[in-house]
Write a protein that holds these residues in place. Sequence first.
Motif, mmCIF file in Angstrom:
data_model
loop_
_atom_site.group_PDB
_atom_site.id
_atom_site.type_symbol
_atom_site.label_atom_id
_atom_site.label_comp_id
_atom_site.label_asym_id
_atom_site.label_seq_id
_atom_site.Cartn_x
_atom_site.Cartn_y
_atom_site.Cartn_z
ATOM 1 N N ARG A 1 21.919 5.497 5.229
ATOM 2 C CA ARG A 1 21.687 3.866 5.081
ATOM 3 C C ARG A 1 23.111 3.149 4.914
ATOM 4 N N VAL A 2 23.769 3.611 3.760
ATOM 5 C CA VAL A 2 24.993 3.169 3.609
ATOM 6 C C VAL A 2 25.913 3.134 4.708
ATOM 7 N N ILE A 3 26.094 4.169 5.144
ATOM 8 C CA ILE A 3 27.282 4.723 6.243
ATOM 9 C C ILE A 3 26.731 3.731 7.428
ATOM 10 N N HIS A 4 25.537 3.392 7.917
ATOM 11 C CA HIS A 4 25.151 2.838 8.969
ATOM 12 C C HIS A 4 24.817 1.431 8.838
ATOM 13 N N ALA A 5 25.165 0.917 7.730
ATOM 14 C CA ALA A 5 24.725 -0.560 7.716
ATOM 15 C C ALA A 5 25.801 -1.500 7.830
ATOM 16 N N GLY A 6 26.566 -1.152 9.010
ATOM 17 C CA GLY A 6 27.518 -1.916 9.528
ATOM 18 C C GLY A 6 28.902 -1.879 8.631
ATOM 19 N N GLY A 7 29.939 -2.691 9.061
ATOM 20 C CA GLY A 7 31.301 -2.582 8.474
ATOM 21 C C GLY A 7 32.280 -2.748 9.706
ATOM 22 N N LYS A 8 33.523 -3.208 9.364
ATOM 23 C CA LYS A 8 34.618 -3.269 10.283
ATOM 24 C C LYS A 8 35.353 -2.041 10.670
ATOM 25 N N ARG A 9 35.053 -0.876 9.803
ATOM 26 C CA ARG A 9 35.660 0.349 10.194
ATOM 27 C C ARG A 9 37.252 0.137 10.238
ATOM 28 N N LEU A 10 37.709 -0.767 9.443
ATOM 29 C CA LEU A 10 38.971 -0.978 9.622
ATOM 30 C C LEU A 10 40.129 0.023 9.033
ATOM 31 N N ARG A 11 39.598 0.622 7.894
ATOM 32 C CA ARG A 11 40.586 1.654 6.996
ATOM 33 C C ARG A 11 40.682 2.805 8.080
ATOM 34 N N PRO A 12 39.543 3.360 8.773
ATOM 35 C CA PRO A 12 39.949 4.671 9.693
ATOM 36 C C PRO A 12 40.516 4.118 10.984
ATOM 37 N N ALA A 13 40.507 2.780 11.271
ATOM 38 C CA ALA A 13 41.117 2.416 12.573
ATOM 39 C C ALA A 13 42.706 2.271 12.256
ATOM 40 N N LEU A 14 43.077 2.057 10.907
ATOM 41 C CA LEU A 14 44.444 2.237 10.566
ATOM 42 C C LEU A 14 44.867 3.618 10.532
ATOM 43 N N THR A 15 43.991 4.474 9.889
ATOM 44 C CA THR A 15 44.414 5.816 10.017
ATOM 45 C C THR A 15 44.864 6.366 11.418
ATOM 46 N N LEU A 16 43.888 6.069 12.394
ATOM 47 C CA LEU A 16 44.053 6.527 13.746
ATOM 48 C C LEU A 16 45.312 5.790 14.270
ATOM 49 N N ALA A 17 45.420 4.525 14.196
ATOM 50 C CA ALA A 17 46.611 3.671 14.734
ATOM 51 C C ALA A 17 47.930 4.223 14.152
ATOM 52 N N THR A 18 48.124 4.654 12.683
ATOM 53 C CA THR A 18 49.373 5.152 12.404
ATOM 54 C C THR A 18 49.516 6.516 13.100
ATOM 55 N N ALA A 19 48.404 7.195 12.934
ATOM 56 C CA ALA A 19 48.806 8.666 13.625
ATOM 57 C C ALA A 19 49.398 8.406 15.008
ATOM 58 N N LEU A 20 48.748 7.481 15.998
ATOM 59 C CA LEU A 20 49.210 7.367 17.383
ATOM 60 C C LEU A 20 50.681 6.603 17.371
ATOM 61 N N ALA A 21 50.756 5.824 16.457
ATOM 62 C CA ALA A 21 52.295 5.088 16.276
ATOM 63 C C ALA A 21 53.421 6.395 16.242
ATOM 64 N N PHE A 22 52.858 7.267 15.451
ATOM 65 C CA PHE A 22 53.919 8.472 15.231
ATOM 66 C C PHE A 22 53.786 9.465 16.184
ATOM 67 N N GLY A 23 53.098 9.225 17.351
ATOM 68 C CA GLY A 23 53.096 10.160 18.476
ATOM 69 C C GLY A 23 52.036 11.065 18.419
ATOM 70 N N LYS A 24 51.086 10.980 17.301
ATOM 71 C CA LYS A 24 50.228 12.133 16.777
ATOM 72 C C LYS A 24 48.769 11.894 17.427
ATOM 73 N N LYS A 25 48.429 12.647 18.387
ATOM 74 C CA LYS A 25 46.935 12.232 18.961
ATOM 75 C C LYS A 25 45.902 12.723 17.851
ATOM 76 N N PRO A 26 44.768 11.795 17.880
ATOM 77 C CA PRO A 26 43.934 12.111 16.803
ATOM 78 C C PRO A 26 43.076 13.289 16.916
#
Length: 323
Positions: free
Chosen positions: A38-63
Amino acid sequence: MDLQSIPAIADGLRKVENTITRLGGSSALPAINEAAERVIHAGGKRLRPALTLATALAFGKKPDRRVITAAACVELIHAGSLVHDDLMDGATQRRGIPTLNADLGHSKALVIGDFMLARAGLAALTAVSRPVAEVLAATTVELAEGQFLETADLFNRERTQESALRSITGKTAALFRASCTVAAICARAEAQDRARMAAYGERFGLIFQILDDLLDLAAPAGSMGKPTGHDLEQGVYTLPVLRTRAKNPQLLDGDVPAILARLNRAEIVEDTLAYCRDLADQAASALPAFREPGIAASLRGLPHSYIDQVAEMTRRPALRKAI
């Protein structure tokens, strides 16, 4: 600027979502799984995991699996901390649905939040790496400390700006910092580049919380899913309020409507936005040299883009209607 509009990040977030669901549903007790879902799927921006993915990609690391799991752990910690926040605030709704404490009672909500935090730590240790697990464990400590500092200052009219910054660094900015740091670790970035990403994430996290606090005062009534001035009612004197009080020592005299009226006259929006724009410049300056310039540009522009979004929200009739 929306990180989720980048195809590689959008694809990664779908995998993160599956991983969060799996981790949140991994208890031997079905009732815990149902509540966590219920908590996980209650919505949200998912901004924090998006930052994780973006940082990895910026360093040339595929997720890969490790990056995806690290991003899911970050979001699971965030979700667990929200359960605890609702419990401490006595909140009955979040994002339009009943909170766990309202539905299940305080005791069950407490242990479900604990389960989510612990499950994230275990997954980081067993499925990512010990260094990532250590970062997330230290961040969870900071979350608790930041929240404690805020609680210790409730209704404290002598609260300082420094105290407010310490609190929001712990309770919010630390997890933004961790979002970037764990990705840099997975990408095997140099120590100085990890430190730069940590500085970027922390400053963006400060911006995020400060603007959230501003919207509590200046967003159109009802648009935030809670009444205008909710933090003031709870006795939380946030940084925008404290910065304004420095110029108006009598600001906190009287009831909440009277305080909101003074804030409306004190140009709190302009002052807070300017403060956050300075933090955004610091965040952009902290970024290291990346292998992927396109992702780097997205990260560089993200804090200012978020500030612009909030500025647009505050241009609509807000405080005058609220009071």
